[in-house]
Design a protein around this motif. Structure first.
Motif, PDB file in Angstrom:
ATOM      1  N   UNK A   8       0.848  -1.194   0.000  1.00 33.31           N
ATOM      2  CA  UNK A   8       0.000   0.000   0.000  1.00 33.31           C
ATOM      3  C   UNK A   8       0.882   1.242   0.000  1.00 33.31           C
ATOM      4  N   UNK A   9       0.436   2.271  -0.692  1.00 34.32           N
ATOM      5  CA  UNK A   9       1.199   3.521  -0.654  1.00 34.32           C
ATOM      6  C   UNK A   9       1.258   4.056   0.777  1.00 34.32           C
ATOM      7  N   UNK A  70     -20.299   4.760   6.662  1.00 33.76           N
ATOM      8  CA  UNK A  70     -19.301   3.779   6.216  1.00 33.76           C
ATOM      9  C   UNK A  70     -19.778   3.078   4.957  1.00 33.76           C
ATOM     10  N   UNK A  71     -18.825   2.513   4.232  1.00 31.14           N
ATOM     11  CA  UNK A  71     -19.122   1.702   3.046  1.00 31.14           C
ATOM     12  C   UNK A  71     -18.072   0.594   2.995  1.00 31.14           C
ATOM     13  N   UNK A  72     -18.344  -0.431   2.215  1.00 29.46           N
ATOM     14  CA  UNK A  72     -17.416  -1.563   2.113  1.00 29.46           C
ATOM     15  C   UNK A  72     -16.880  -1.671   0.690  1.00 29.46           C
ATOM     16  N   UNK A  73     -15.575  -1.517   0.552  1.00 33.16           N
ATOM     17  CA  UNK A  73     -14.954  -1.565  -0.776  1.00 33.16           C
ATOM     18  C   UNK A  73     -14.797  -3.023  -1.225  1.00 33.16           C
ATOM     19  N   UNK A  74     -15.414  -3.351  -2.360  1.00 35.10           N
ATOM     20  CA  UNK A  74     -15.283  -4.701  -2.925  1.00 35.10           C
ATOM     21  C   UNK A  74     -14.348  -4.736  -4.115  1.00 35.10           C
ATOM     22  N   UNK A  75     -14.205  -3.602  -4.791  1.00 27.53           N
ATOM     23  CA  UNK A  75     -13.432  -3.561  -6.030  1.00 27.53           C
ATOM     24  C   UNK A  75     -11.940  -3.400  -5.701  1.00 27.53           C
ATOM     25  N   UNK A  77      -8.844  -1.815  -6.657  1.00 26.08           N
ATOM     26  CA  UNK A  77      -8.255  -0.768  -7.497  1.00 26.08           C
ATOM     27  C   UNK A  77      -6.739  -0.911  -7.554  1.00 26.08           C
ATOM     28  N   UNK A  78      -6.175  -1.574  -6.539  1.00 19.08           N
ATOM     29  CA  UNK A  78      -4.729  -1.633  -6.373  1.00 19.08           C
ATOM     30  C   UNK A  78      -4.416  -3.021  -5.806  1.00 19.08           C
ATOM     31  N   UNK A  81      -4.488  -4.380  -2.085  1.00 17.02           N
ATOM     32  CA  UNK A  81      -5.720  -4.612  -1.336  1.00 17.02           C
ATOM     33  C   UNK A  81      -6.417  -5.922  -1.764  1.00 17.02           C
ATOM     34  N   UNK A  87     -13.180  -4.330   2.384  1.00 15.91           N
ATOM     35  CA  UNK A  87     -12.670  -3.649   3.573  1.00 15.91           C
ATOM     36  C   UNK A  87     -13.491  -2.389   3.825  1.00 15.91           C
ATOM     37  N   UNK A  89     -14.517   1.454   4.652  1.00 16.10           N
ATOM     38  CA  UNK A  89     -14.182   2.865   4.488  1.00 16.10           C
ATOM     39  C   UNK A  89     -15.114   3.576   5.464  1.00 16.10           C
ATOM     40  N   UNK A  90     -14.554   4.095   6.526  1.00 17.45           N
ATOM     41  CA  UNK A  90     -15.398   4.618   7.595  1.00 17.45           C
ATOM     42  C   UNK A  90     -15.124   6.104   7.800  1.00 17.45           C
ATOM     43  N   UNK A 103     -10.299   4.063   8.429  1.00 18.45           N
ATOM     44  CA  UNK A 103     -10.747   2.668   8.492  1.00 18.45           C
ATOM     45  C   UNK A 103     -10.938   2.312   9.963  1.00 18.45           C
TER      46      UNK A 103
END
Lengths: 140, 395
Positions: A8-9, A70-75, A77-78, A81, A87, A89-90, A103
């Motif tokens: 991760x950056x 909050x939301x949950x990232x499914x895609x 992008x990098x 992850x 995971x 996103x809060x 998070x």
């Protein structure tokens, strides 16, 4: 795949954000506060957007707040992850007013609820960089 | 002096849309301006205004695009010229500045163009075209946001959906109704990218991108360009296409909220923009015959319907669930399929379809009553907004 792509950056502190990252290294959540009107600010800014004062001073914040959204990232992008999705996103609303896009750690996705009390938790990324995240607040 | 009916859109150019390869965004831009000039029946030397907005595919050289387009086209007589960026609100804003300019004699014919070419003929997915997964880490606290895995606009609209559901009980199925209605319109639009029928069950079965947002809640990614030409009402009447008169114009830009504020996530500045535009046009929401509402996501449409007062705040889910936005419904909305099923040219998607409907050129999807056509533009994560009211009638 190179290491560069699988890590991760890591944030790179700059002059303006140095007090924030220095504080994090020492377990303190630092935010700017307007010396004239008292408003708290995050992220770093030059002027208070309430009173336009340029006199902003760093001060330790309580580190307490609640889950605002909050939301949950499914895609993915990098690739770093790839093994973490979905995971969280809060967005945390701090007691002082500012919101932080962060998070939750030490919390299952299914346990996250809007309005739940949270507290800051520091995560060391390297010798130089520690970042604040949040976890469910311990019962007080 | 009111601006109502003083200016009109006299030319519309839409290039091939979607998976069209081998052209750059600036080529699409030039092609769309050329098509708009031909549509209006104007020689290019009549064009004396150029407003440009380009998509992400031109990288950091957006400010140079306007110069490149001018010089490639040999537009040597410009009297109005600018690059603009209010994200999704730009298209409607451009038309407003163009209208003010032509009404005051600063220019005669102003082209307002958007183009983008993010899709490559490769295995790279459409979604990966946006979102910034490969971008360098920005310095300071912004780098922390990237470290936290915040990518792209999807996150912000997923948060909008989440909070709307939390406060008002809005369901994903209700948002699915928006996707279904717009797909029904797209099936009647030969230019639309997605023309196979879908059901709410299909919407529910589509994968999560950012939960609670499904794939079918999200807009498309498109290569292409759209241009409109704005002129005075008088000049528009002398040209071949039926004029789309500009009745009302408004904007509202709230910027970022970095501290918790009322309406966070579930409200756009649309109400304020609407008030200005509708006052100028002398219309109310009850007068709107056809709505072209910026639809980067299904939730964006739902929130705009509430902010414009088609229903109350929190009532959007029930309002759209019966399919009233679709063909035969009481509020025909995004009648070309919108950005969800038609093509994604940001604010130029609703703008182009509004011109088509106002002119009565919608073919199979033409709405019979089309005297008052609403166009909305929504920029960023609802920081920016612009409104147009168009009509085939001069006043």
């Amino acid at each position: 795949m190179t290491t560069q792509h699988t890590q991760k950056p890591i944030p790179v502190p700059d002059e303006a954000s140095a007090p924030f990252f220095d504080g994090a290294k020492h377990g303190k959540l630092m935010m700017q506060r307007c010396k004239d009107c008292g408003a708290w600010h995050h992220p770093v800014r030059i002027y208070c957007d309430d009173c336009l004062s340029p006199h902003l001073a760093w001060q330790q914040a309580s580190g307490k707040g609640e889950v605002y959204n909050f939301a949950l990232m499914h895609y993915v992008y990098h690739p770093a992850w790839a093994n973490e999705v979905p995971y969280n996103l809060t967005v945390v609303k701090l007691e002082e007013g500012p919101v932080m896009e962060t998070n939750l750690v030490d919390c299952k996705n299914s346990d996250i609820k809007i309005g739940m009390p949270v507290e800051v938790a520091f995560v060391k990324l390297s010798d130089d960089v520690t970042v604040p995240k949040f976890r469910p607040a311990k019962k007080r | 002096m009111t601006m109502k009916g003083k200016a009109a859109i006299c030319g519309l150019g839409i290039t091939a849309m979607g998976k069209v390869y081998g052209k750059s965004a600036t080529q699409f831009a030039i092609e769309s301006i050329d098509l708009a000039l031909k549509d209006a029946g104007l020689p290019k030397d009549e064009l004396d205004g150029l407003l440009v907005y380009m998509g992400n595919s031109t990288g950091g050289s957006n400010d140079y695009s306007s110069v490149f387009i001018q010089n490639q086209m040999g537009l040597r007589g410009l009297r109005l010229f600018s690059y603009m960026d209010g994200m999704g609100s730009t298209a409607s804003s451009m038309v407003q500045y163009a209208a003010l300019a032509v009404a005051n004699g600063m220019a005669n014919y102003v082209a307002c163009v958007f183009a983008d070419a993010p899709l490559r003929d490769s295995k790279v997915s459409a979604g990966a075209s946006f979102g910034g997964g490969k971008r360098p880490t920005p310095p300071g606290i912004l780098g922390m946001k990237l470290h936290n895995g915040y990518f792209g606009a999807n996150t912000w609209y997923a948060l909008a959906m989440q909070r709307h559901a939390h406060l008002y009980g809005t369901t994903s199925q209700q948002l699915g109704a928006i996707a279904v209605s717009q797909r029904q319109w797209a099936m009647k639009n030969p230019m639309a990218q997605m023309r196979s029928p879908i059901t709410v069950a299909d919407h529910q079965a589509s994968r999560f991108v950012v939960e609670p947002l499904h794939l079918l809640d999200c807009c498309l990614v498109s290569n292409g360009g759209v241009a409109v030409i704005v002129t005075t009402a008088e000049r528009a009447r002398a040209l071949r296409p039926p004029p789309a008169y500009i009745w009302g114009m408004g904007q509202a830009h709230r910027g970022d909220n970095t501290r918790a504020m009322p309406g966070d996530f579930i409200e756009s500045p649309g109400a304020r923009s609407k008030d200005t535009a509708f006052r100028m046009a002398g219309v109310t929401v009850e007068d709107v015959d056809v709505a072209q509402i910026y639809d980067c996501y299904t939730i964006t449409v739902l929130i705009a319907l509430e902010d414009y007062g088609f229903c109350g705040k929190g009532e959007g889910g029930a309002f759209v669930a019966d399919g009233k936005l679709g063909p035969g419904g009481s509020l025909p909305t995004n009648t070309g399929g919108g950005e969800l099923s038609g093509y994604y040219m940001r604010g130029h998607t609703p703008l182009s379809e509004a011109v088509i409907q106002a002119r009565g050129q919608g073919g199979e999807r033409q709405v019979k009553d089309h005297n008052v056509v609403l166009v909305t533009g929504n920029g960023g994560w609802m920081q920016h907004h612009a409104t147009l009211v168009l009509s085939p009638l001069a006043k």
